[in-house]
Design an enzyme around this catalytic site. Sequence first.
Site, PDB file in Angstrom:
ATOM      1  N   ASP A  25      22.969 -23.137 -21.049  1.00 28.50           N
ATOM      2  CA  ASP A  25      21.939 -22.501 -19.777  1.00 28.50           C
ATOM      3  C   ASP A  25      22.437 -22.690 -19.177  1.00 28.50           C
ATOM      4  O   ASP A  25      21.787 -22.884 -17.607  1.00 28.50           O
ATOM      5  CB  ASP A  25      20.040 -22.639 -20.031  1.00 28.50           C
ATOM      6  CG  ASP A  25      19.825 -22.324 -21.531  1.00 28.50           C
ATOM      7  OD1 ASP A  25      20.424 -21.548 -22.348  1.00 28.50           O
ATOM      8  OD2 ASP A  25      18.975 -23.437 -21.942  1.00 28.50           O
ATOM      9  N   GLU A 195      16.362 -12.461 -23.568  1.00 26.78           N
ATOM     10  CA  GLU A 195      15.971 -13.629 -23.468  1.00 26.78           C
ATOM     11  C   GLU A 195      17.156 -13.960 -21.592  1.00 26.78           C
ATOM     12  O   GLU A 195      18.066 -13.395 -21.782  1.00 26.78           O
ATOM     13  CB  GLU A 195      15.545 -14.451 -24.111  1.00 26.78           C
ATOM     14  CG  GLU A 195      17.068 -15.310 -24.500  1.00 26.78           C
ATOM     15  CD  GLU A 195      17.270 -16.160 -26.014  1.00 26.78           C
ATOM     16  OE1 GLU A 195      16.133 -16.721 -25.751  1.00 26.78           O
ATOM     17  OE2 GLU A 195      18.266 -16.638 -26.799  1.00 26.78           O
TER      18      GLU A 195
END
Length: 510
Positions: A25, A195
């Site tokens: 991420d 997301e």
Amino acid sequence: MSRPWTADRGDGTYRNPVLAGDWSDPDVVRVGDDYYLTVSSFGRVPGLPLLHSRDLVNWTLTGYALEPPAEEEGEPAGPRHDGGVWAPSLRHSGGRFWIFWGDPDVGIHQINAEDIRGPWTEPHLVKAGKGLIDPCPLWDEESGRAYLVHAWAKSRSGVKNRLTGHRMSPDGRTLLDEGEVIVDADLIPGWFTLEGPKLYRHDGWFWIFAPAGGVETGWQGALRSRDFFGPYEERVVLEQGRTEVNGPHQGGWVRTGAGEDWFLHFQSRGAYGRVVHLQPMRWDDAGWPVMGDAGEPVSVHPKPDLPPQPVAAPATDDSFPGGRYGRQWQWTAAPRAGWTVPHSGDGLLATCLRTADAHDLRLLPNVLVQRLPAPEFTATVGLSLDSTEPGARAGFAVLGDAFSWIGLERGPDGRVQLVHRYAETVAERERDAEYARPAPGGRARLRIEVSAGARCRFAADTGDGFVPSGQVFAAVPWRWVGAQLALFAAAPAGTGPAGTALFSDFRVNA
């Protein structure tokens, strides 16, 4: 210093991934001539790794923004393999660095610092609630307002596939409204599991770069609106196409001082975790970003137009000078004083921690881990066990939802033996992978050879050269984290000191 993987090819080009380890991420920011990147740390401690580069290709790990909490009384907390720090955003505004992240069980936090090296403020809870993940702030220079967007984890909230937006105070501490859904991807045909939003202002638009379609199989989307609260129009701007890069998943956009645009994102590679790719980026005539090669990931590409830099990669090797471990290591839970013992020489002197969970490495808090650094490599470490406690053990492991380790154990007869054990994903207790054999002097040199597909071969040298041990072990990830190289020392539950283990000369070679 050995480097099992480097992205810089030395001819003005680079290869992907630029970070071959589990740097999940990623988000990136430029300040002057420097580029900084942070990633998820989940339950590992310290948290929020900080990496630095001057060319977006050669990266080094410089430290962490989130130090472990103060020591508490009682038993140490166990690992939170699927909790902790999820998907951070890194920004620089008002002369300060800012990191926002979501803990799916608690809510959205932020910390900030004037210098990337710290000191960082204590975590501040911006929004409490379960399932609040992937927050990203924006300080809008055009309006002077600040905003925050975040996604939702269905596992905690029952909600997913939507993004919620807030007005935020400029000091990043308070949300100024109740928030509203600014993107509901249930209303976008074919989009699901939206997301990881990253929020930007560009060319008069509010932009959200966000992946959808799932970590393993999805794509990178871009959404834009003239107003922060929408409505947003959307476009797929990076997808696997004809390449072998599945995903490709969330990341961050950065513009160089020379005006070039680049996008860093991750790709999920099973046991290797979430590796980081660098994509060229441009804007088309309609004002939409185009990433990679016409929307498909590149494998080799000319480097950014930036001054040449030395070839670099995050460190792996460690001689543990003075009993201290390098930045590449993290604990699987918040450490306690006494887990390691400082001393005047080299080598990590680890305490054999007494615990009822000594036979399941997945439950131990005092496991020191680092990422698998490349698709193929060999790692070795020396070990000596100084304990008279029957059942005391220490070893070198590949650790995930399943694990395998090789090391030393004090037997009931008082002798130290070389042992090799493993546990399958569904197993609650480890099993022998090989027959035990004597370890003269309580010493051994341990080796794990990792080949393509994260297939791991174990071996040990107890004085007569390296001898293979057990069958090939196929590493597997934890739920959100790649498999890890691990060092540990443990002993059965009881009272009183249980001895120590000395790890020495940790080396990784291609």
